[in-house]
Design a protein around this motif. Structure first.
Motif, PDB file in Angstrom:
ATOM      1  N   THR A 104       0.675  -1.066   0.070  1.00 19.17           N
ATOM      2  CA  THR A 104       0.246  -0.060  -0.001  1.00 19.17           C
ATOM      3  C   THR A 104       1.009   1.322  -0.107  1.00 19.17           C
ATOM      4  O   THR A 104       0.347   2.428   0.003  1.00 19.17           O
ATOM      5  N   SER A 105       2.250   1.198  -0.064  1.00 14.24           N
ATOM      6  CA  SER A 105       2.933   2.380  -0.057  1.00 14.24           C
ATOM      7  C   SER A 105       2.987   2.860  -1.298  1.00 14.24           C
ATOM      8  O   SER A 105       2.779   2.310  -2.345  1.00 14.24           O
ATOM      9  N   TYR A 106       3.655   3.934  -1.584  1.00 16.95           N
ATOM     10  CA  TYR A 106       3.953   4.770  -2.908  1.00 16.95           C
ATOM     11  C   TYR A 106       4.495   3.939  -3.781  1.00 16.95           C
ATOM     12  O   TYR A 106       4.209   3.559  -5.088  1.00 16.95           O
ATOM     13  N   LEU A 107       5.962   3.395  -3.364  1.00 17.28           N
ATOM     14  CA  LEU A 107       6.680   2.667  -4.153  1.00 17.28           C
ATOM     15  C   LEU A 107       6.036   1.123  -4.436  1.00 17.28           C
ATOM     16  O   LEU A 107       6.401   0.452  -5.327  1.00 17.28           O
ATOM     17  N   GLY A 108       5.494   0.555  -3.324  1.00 14.11           N
ATOM     18  CA  GLY A 108       4.781  -0.658  -3.399  1.00 14.11           C
ATOM     19  C   GLY A 108       3.777  -0.767  -4.569  1.00 14.11           C
ATOM     20  O   GLY A 108       3.721  -1.606  -5.488  1.00 14.11           O
ATOM     21  N   LYS A 109       2.863   0.421  -4.572  1.00 15.67           N
ATOM     22  CA  LYS A 109       1.919   0.431  -5.538  1.00 15.67           C
ATOM     23  C   LYS A 109       2.532   0.740  -6.810  1.00 15.67           C
ATOM     24  O   LYS A 109       2.039   0.498  -8.073  1.00 15.67           O
ATOM     25  N   LEU A 110       3.580   1.366  -7.108  1.00 13.23           N
ATOM     26  CA  LEU A 110       4.462   1.597  -8.308  1.00 13.23           C
ATOM     27  C   LEU A 110       5.013   0.253  -8.877  1.00 13.23           C
ATOM     28  O   LEU A 110       5.137   0.106  -9.986  1.00 13.23           O
ATOM     29  N   PHE A 111       5.289  -0.677  -7.975  1.00 12.73           N
ATOM     30  CA  PHE A 111       6.085  -1.716  -8.536  1.00 12.73           C
ATOM     31  C   PHE A 111       5.082  -2.851  -8.642  1.00 12.73           C
ATOM     32  O   PHE A 111       5.427  -3.805  -9.747  1.00 12.73           O
ATOM     33  N   ILE A 112       4.041  -3.108  -7.992  1.00 13.84           N
ATOM     34  CA  ILE A 112       3.135  -4.203  -8.197  1.00 13.84           C
ATOM     35  C   ILE A 112       2.233  -4.200  -9.229  1.00 13.84           C
ATOM     36  O   ILE A 112       1.828  -3.065  -9.534  1.00 13.84           O
ATOM     37  N   GLY A 113       1.690  -5.686  -9.367  1.00 12.79           N
ATOM     38  CA  GLY A 113       0.686  -5.569 -10.365  1.00 12.79           C
ATOM     39  C   GLY A 113       0.765  -5.205 -12.037  1.00 12.79           C
ATOM     40  O   GLY A 113      -0.050  -4.829 -12.596  1.00 12.79           O
ATOM     41  N   LYS A 114       2.015  -5.027 -12.157  1.00 10.77           N
ATOM     42  CA  LYS A 114       2.398  -4.932 -13.884  1.00 10.77           C
ATOM     43  C   LYS A 114       3.225  -5.696 -14.223  1.00 10.77           C
ATOM     44  O   LYS A 114       4.056  -6.370 -13.685  1.00 10.77           O
ATOM     45  N   PRO A 115       3.309  -6.037 -15.621  1.00 13.96           N
ATOM     46  CA  PRO A 115       4.329  -6.733 -16.289  1.00 13.96           C
ATOM     47  C   PRO A 115       5.483  -6.022 -16.178  1.00 13.96           C
ATOM     48  O   PRO A 115       5.628  -4.891 -16.449  1.00 13.96           O
ATOM     49  N   LEU A 116       6.566  -6.758 -15.973  1.00 13.14           N
ATOM     50  CA  LEU A 116       8.111  -6.227 -15.741  1.00 13.14           C
ATOM     51  C   LEU A 116       8.934  -6.730 -16.883  1.00 13.14           C
ATOM     52  O   LEU A 116      10.044  -7.672 -16.405  1.00 13.14           O
ATOM     53  N   PRO A 117       8.772  -6.589 -18.092  1.00 11.45           N
ATOM     54  CA  PRO A 117       9.955  -6.890 -19.057  1.00 11.45           C
ATOM     55  C   PRO A 117      11.322  -6.512 -18.839  1.00 11.45           C
ATOM     56  O   PRO A 117      11.272  -5.359 -18.113  1.00 11.45           O
ATOM     57  N   GLU A 118      12.107  -6.925 -19.359  1.00 10.86           N
ATOM     58  CA  GLU A 118      13.495  -6.607 -19.189  1.00 10.86           C
ATOM     59  C   GLU A 118      13.553  -5.037 -20.078  1.00 10.86           C
ATOM     60  O   GLU A 118      12.888  -4.864 -21.081  1.00 10.86           O
ATOM     61  N   GLY A 119      14.063  -4.088 -19.458  1.00 18.21           N
ATOM     62  CA  GLY A 119      14.323  -2.721 -19.740  1.00 18.21           C
ATOM     63  C   GLY A 119      13.343  -1.922 -18.920  1.00 18.21           C
ATOM     64  O   GLY A 119      13.370  -0.648 -19.211  1.00 18.21           O
ATOM     65  N   THR A 120      12.218  -2.689 -18.158  1.00 13.86           N
ATOM     66  CA  THR A 120      11.308  -1.828 -17.437  1.00 13.86           C
ATOM     67  C   THR A 120      11.973  -0.941 -16.527  1.00 13.86           C
ATOM     68  O   THR A 120      13.178  -1.233 -15.828  1.00 13.86           O
ATOM     69  N   ARG A 121      11.448   0.515 -16.416  1.00 13.64           N
ATOM     70  CA  ARG A 121      11.828   1.459 -15.434  1.00 13.64           C
ATOM     71  C   ARG A 121      10.780   1.921 -14.589  1.00 13.64           C
ATOM     72  O   ARG A 121       9.644   1.947 -15.250  1.00 13.64           O
TER      73      ARG A 121
END
Length: 381
Positions: A104-121
Motif C-alpha cells: 500500500t506504500s507509494y513505491l509498493g503500488k508503483l512496483f506491483i501488479g504490472k508486467p515487468l519485462p527486461e528494460g522496465t523502469r
C-alpha cells in the motif's frame, strides 16, 4: 525475459481498465498530473517515447517499443514537506491495521501488479526536492541518474520486503530501476514549461509567429480538453507519435482556423471574411497586402520590438473577443456593425490615439488576426 506489457493500441482504442478499482479517476485535483502528462507527450513528439497513455497501468505509462516506464505523480504542498525513503515506503495508514503492508506504500503500488519485462523502469515524479536519501535516485527529464549508494539502496529494499512482483522479479530488481524526477512546484509552473515548448511548434505549424493567446488556447485544449477528458473515460487509450501529433494539429486548427497542408492556405480568405462587412474588393485586397507586409516585418523583428508587436496583437485579439461576445449576445449586429465596432475600438486604443503605434500598423494587425481567426463578421461563431 519477462512477459511483455499488453498489446498497445492507437488513440481511440481501449486497452485496459485503470488498475486500482476498475474505474476511472475523478477530475478534481489532477491538473498538475495532466500538465506533466503533456510534457511526456511532447517528449514523445521529440522521439523519446513511441507511445504514451495516462490512468493506464500507472498515472502515466510511457513505452519505448514494448518496454514500459511506469510513472507515478506524487505532490506535496506547504513548507517543510518533502518525500523521503521512509515516506514513499510507508504503508497507507488509511487502511485497516491488518492491511497496512508494503503493497500500500507509494513505491509498493508503483512496483506491483504490472508486467515487468527486461528494460522496465519506474519513475516517481515529485514537485519538491526530496530528502537526501530519496534524492540519490533523482535524475533530470530525459537523462539517466547516477548510481545510488549501497546503504540507501538497502534501506529501500528492507522497507519493501515481502512485495510479490510479476515475472519472477524481486524488490532489488525494481529498486535498481527506480528514478525520481523532480518537476516544478506548481501546475502553473509546469504549464509554463509546456507553453515554452509549444510555442515553436505552433510557430512551425502556422509558418508565422503565433499570438500569445493562441498558444495559451492550444495549451488549454491539450491539457483540459484532451488529456483531462481522456483521463476521465472508462478505459485508457495509448497514443502513438502520429496520434498525438494529430491531436496537436487539431488543437491549433480549432484555435487559429488555419490548417496545415504545406502552406499558409486559409480555411477562409481575408477577402471572403471582409465581404459580409461591406468592405469592397479593392479595399480588401489592400488590407491583404498590408497584412502580408506586417507579417514580414513581424518575422524580421527581434527582442523588444518583437515583444511590442506581440503585446499589440494580444490587445487587438482581445478587442475581437469582446466584439464576438457582443454579437453572440445580440448587442451588436453581424456584418458591417460588428466590423465597424471592431475597427473603432482599434482606432481608440491609447497607443494609437497618441500615435505611439501608427494606425496603419494597428489595422494591419487586425487584418492578420481576422485572417487567422475562425470568427467571421457574417455570423456569431
Amino acid at each position: 525475459m519477462g512477459r511483455s506489457p499488453p498489446v498497445s493500441h492507437s488513440a481511440g482504442a481501449p486497452v485496459s481498465l485503470a488498475p486500482a478499482d476498475g474505474g476511472r479517476r475523478s477530475r478534481r485535483g489532477f491538473l498538475y498530473q495532466d500538465a506533466v502528462t503533456l510534457l511526456d507527450c511532447l517528449d514523445m513528439l521529440d522521439g523519446h517515447w513511441t507511445e504514451v497513455s495516462w490512468e493506464d497501468l500507472e498515472d502515466i505509462l510511457c513505452l519505448q517499443g514494448t518496454v514500459p516506464v511506469y510513472r507515478q505523480v506524487k505532490t506535496v504542498e506547504g513548507p517543510g514537506k518533502s518525500h523521503s525513503v521512509a515516506r514513499v515506503c510507508q504503508p497507507d495508514f488509511a487502511k485497516k491495521h491488518e492491511n497496512r503492508t508494503a503493497e500500500t506504500s507509494y513505491l509498493g503500488k508503483l512496483f506491483i501488479g504490472k508486467p515487468l519485462p527486461e528494460g522496465t523502469r519506474f519513475t516517481l515524479i515529485v514537485n519538491e526536492t526530496p530528502a537526501a536519501d530519496l534524492y540519490e535516485f533523482a535524475c533530470e527529464r530525459g537523462r539517466t541518474r547516477d548510481p545510488v549508494s549501497a546503504a540507501v539502496r538497502q534501506k529501500v529494499i528492507d522497507k519493501l520486503g515481502g512485495l510479490k512482483l510479476q515475472d519472477e522479479r524481486d524488490v532489488d530488481w525494481c529498486v535498481d530501476r527506480l528514478d525520481v524526477l523532480v518537476e516544478a512546484r506548481t501546475s502553473d509552473q509546469v504549464e509554463d514549461e509546456a507553453r515554452r515548448r509549444l510555442t515553436p511548434m505552433v510557430r512551425t505549424y502556422l509558418g508565422q509567429e503565433p499570438l500569445v493567446a493562441e498558444v495559451e488556447e492550444v495549451l488549454k485544449r491539450l491539457i483540459s480538453v484532451h488529456i483531462g477528458r481522456k483521463a476521465a473515460e472508462l478505459r485508457a487509450v495509448r497514443h502513438t507519435v502520429d496520434d498525438f501529433r494529430a491531436v496537436f494539429e487539431d488543437a491549433v486548427q480549432r484555435v487559429t482556423g488555419q490548417r496545415h497542408d504545406g502552406g499558409l492556405e486559409r480555411l477562409m480568405t481575408l477577402q471572403e471574411k471582409l465581404q459580409p462587412a461591406g468592405v469592397l474588393a479593392e479595399e480588401a485586397d489592400r488590407q491583404h497586402e498590408a497584412m502580408l507586409a506586417f507579417r514580414r516585418y513581424q518575422r524580421s523583428s527581434l527582442g523588444a520590438e518583437r515583444q511590442r508587436l506581440a503585446d499589440l496583437s494580444d490587445k487587438i485579439y482581445a478587442i475581437c473577443q469582446v466584439t464576438a461576445m457582443q454579437r453572440r449576445g445580440g448587442l451588436i449586429g453581424a456584418g458591417e456593425p460588428a466590423y465597424r465596432e471592431t475597427v473603432l475600438a482599434v482606432c481608440n486604443l491609447p497607443e494609437v490615439v497618441s500615435n505611439e503605434v501608427p494606425l496603419s500598423q494597428a489595422l494591419a494587425v487586425l487584418s492578420d488576426i481576422t485572417a487567422r481567426c475562425q470568427n467571421r463578421y457574417e455570423d456569431a461563431s
